[in-house]
Design an enzyme around this catalytic site. Structure first.
Site, PDB file in Angstrom:
ATOM      1  N   LYS A 186       0.952  -1.352   0.424  1.00 33.20           N
ATOM      2  CA  LYS A 186      -0.108   0.062  -0.301  1.00 33.20           C
ATOM      3  C   LYS A 186       1.249   1.198   0.228  1.00 33.20           C
ATOM      4  CE  LYS A 186      -3.285  -2.846   1.987  1.00 33.20           C
ATOM      5  NZ  LYS A 186      -4.774  -3.027   3.065  1.00 33.20           N
ATOM      6  N   GLY A 226      -7.450  -5.822   7.283  1.00 30.53           N
ATOM      7  CA  GLY A 226      -6.796  -4.359   8.336  1.00 30.53           C
ATOM      8  C   GLY A 226      -7.499  -4.358   9.873  1.00 30.53           C
ATOM      9  N   SER A 274      -5.804  -9.335   6.323  1.00 28.39           N
ATOM     10  CA  SER A 274      -5.356  -9.846   7.619  1.00 28.39           C
ATOM     11  C   SER A 274      -4.966 -11.258   7.613  1.00 28.39           C
ATOM     12  CB  SER A 274      -6.775  -9.641   8.889  1.00 28.39           C
ATOM     13  OG  SER A 274      -7.617  -8.640   9.222  1.00 28.39           O
TER      14      SER A 274
HETATM   15  P1  13P Z   1      -4.650  -6.412   5.682  1.00 26.24           P
HETATM   16  O1  13P Z   1      -3.840  -7.556   5.452  1.00 26.24           O
HETATM   17  O2  13P Z   1      -3.558  -6.014   6.250  1.00 26.24           O
HETATM   18  O3  13P Z   1      -6.029  -7.058   6.147  1.00 26.24           O
HETATM   19  O4  13P Z   1      -4.553  -6.093   3.506  1.00 26.24           O
HETATM   20  C1  13P Z   1      -5.141  -6.585   2.993  1.00 26.24           C
HETATM   21  C2  13P Z   1      -5.167  -6.437   1.471  1.00 26.24           C
HETATM   22  O5  13P Z   1      -5.872  -5.125   1.698  1.00 26.24           O
HETATM   23  C3  13P Z   1      -4.111  -6.846   1.173  1.00 26.24           C
HETATM   24  O6  13P Z   1      -4.836  -6.335  -0.235  1.00 26.24           O
END
Ligand code: 13P
Length: 245
Positions: free
Chosen positions: A10, A168, A207
């Site tokens: 991200k 997340g 997650s």
């Molecule tokens: P998380 O693993 O932080 O939950 O994020 C998942 C995600 O959006 C991967 O593209």
């Protein structure tokens, strides 16, 4: 099917974060799954240079559907290919929510990615409201139908099922819920692509951590993971990769 574990950094990472890729390179020769790291645009070229010759390939997190032109601030698939990207994540729920990216836009970007001879990781997923209304599978399959271009094959397309409410949050669907949606996605892919639909890798995202990865990978039609937060630290991400092997 060989599993694929992709890390979506991200909007995180400065040049110092390339040290994480250096650590991951230590897995080369020790694991059989495919490993993809998708840093922000600014690090794609350096990450690809750093990963060259290792088990790690590099991807980006978005691109424009056009090859070039008056699109201020955008980046084309061809530009990403030139600097060493091999994958592009498309239609992530954060982009669908923040920029109103609709399925047709995602399909256009995916076609551009395929034209540039890169592979697309097309993301779909329901919100909590949609799940509570009992519409999760229906919503996901409709998104998929609209987001997959006619150029899609099992070698240039991966699907990531990412329930919006699991991203997340530390909340993960039950294994039965994951199995139900992945099996609906598989069925839809077979209807759309014939036998080749059976070979498209379907990743789970939301997650995923080293400690829950093994259970998630044991679910049928889970062919890998798209990992956010836990991909930022090589030690944690390596735990997920080893769980896939
Ligand atoms: P998380 O693993 O932080 O939950 O994020 C998942 C995600 O959006 C991967 O593209």
């Amino acid at each position: 099917m060989r599993k694929l574990i992709a890390g979506n950094w991200k909007m995180n990472g400065l040049a110092s974060s390339l040290a994480e890729i250096e650590v991951l390179k230590g897995l080369t020769g020790k694991v059989t799954c495919d490993i993809v790291v998708c840093p922000p645009f600014t690090l794609v070229e350096k990450a690809a240079e750093c990963a060259a010759g290792s088990a790690i390939t590099v991807g980006a997190q978005d691109c424009h559907a056009q090859t070039m032109g008056a699109y201020t601030g955008d980046v084309s698939a061809e530009m990403l290919a030139e600097i060493g990207a091999r994958f592009v994540i498309l239609g992530h729920s954060e982009r669908r929510a923040a920029y109103g990216e609709m399925d047709g836009v995602v399909a256009g970007k995916a076609a551009a990615v395929h034209k540039a001879r890169l592979a697309s990781i097309i993301c779909v997923g329901e919100t909590l409201t949609e799940r509570n209304e009992g519409r999760a599978a229906e919503v996901v399959c409709a998104q998929l139908e609209g987001s997959i271009p006619d150029t899609a094959t099992s070698s240039n397309t991966m699907i990531a099922y990412e329930p919006v409410w699991a991203i997340g949050t530390g909340q993960v669907p039950s294994l039965a819920q994951i199995e139900e949606i992945h099996s609906s996605i598989r069925q839809m892919l077979k209807e759309r692509l014939g036998d080749d639909g059976g070979r498209v890798r379907i990743l789970y995202g939301g997650s995923v951590k080293a400690q829950n990865a093994k259970a998630i990978f044991s679910v049928s039609n889970v062919d890998g993971a798209l990992v956010g937060g836990a991909s930022l630290k090589a030690s944690e991400f390596a735990g997920i990769i080893l769980a896939a092997d």
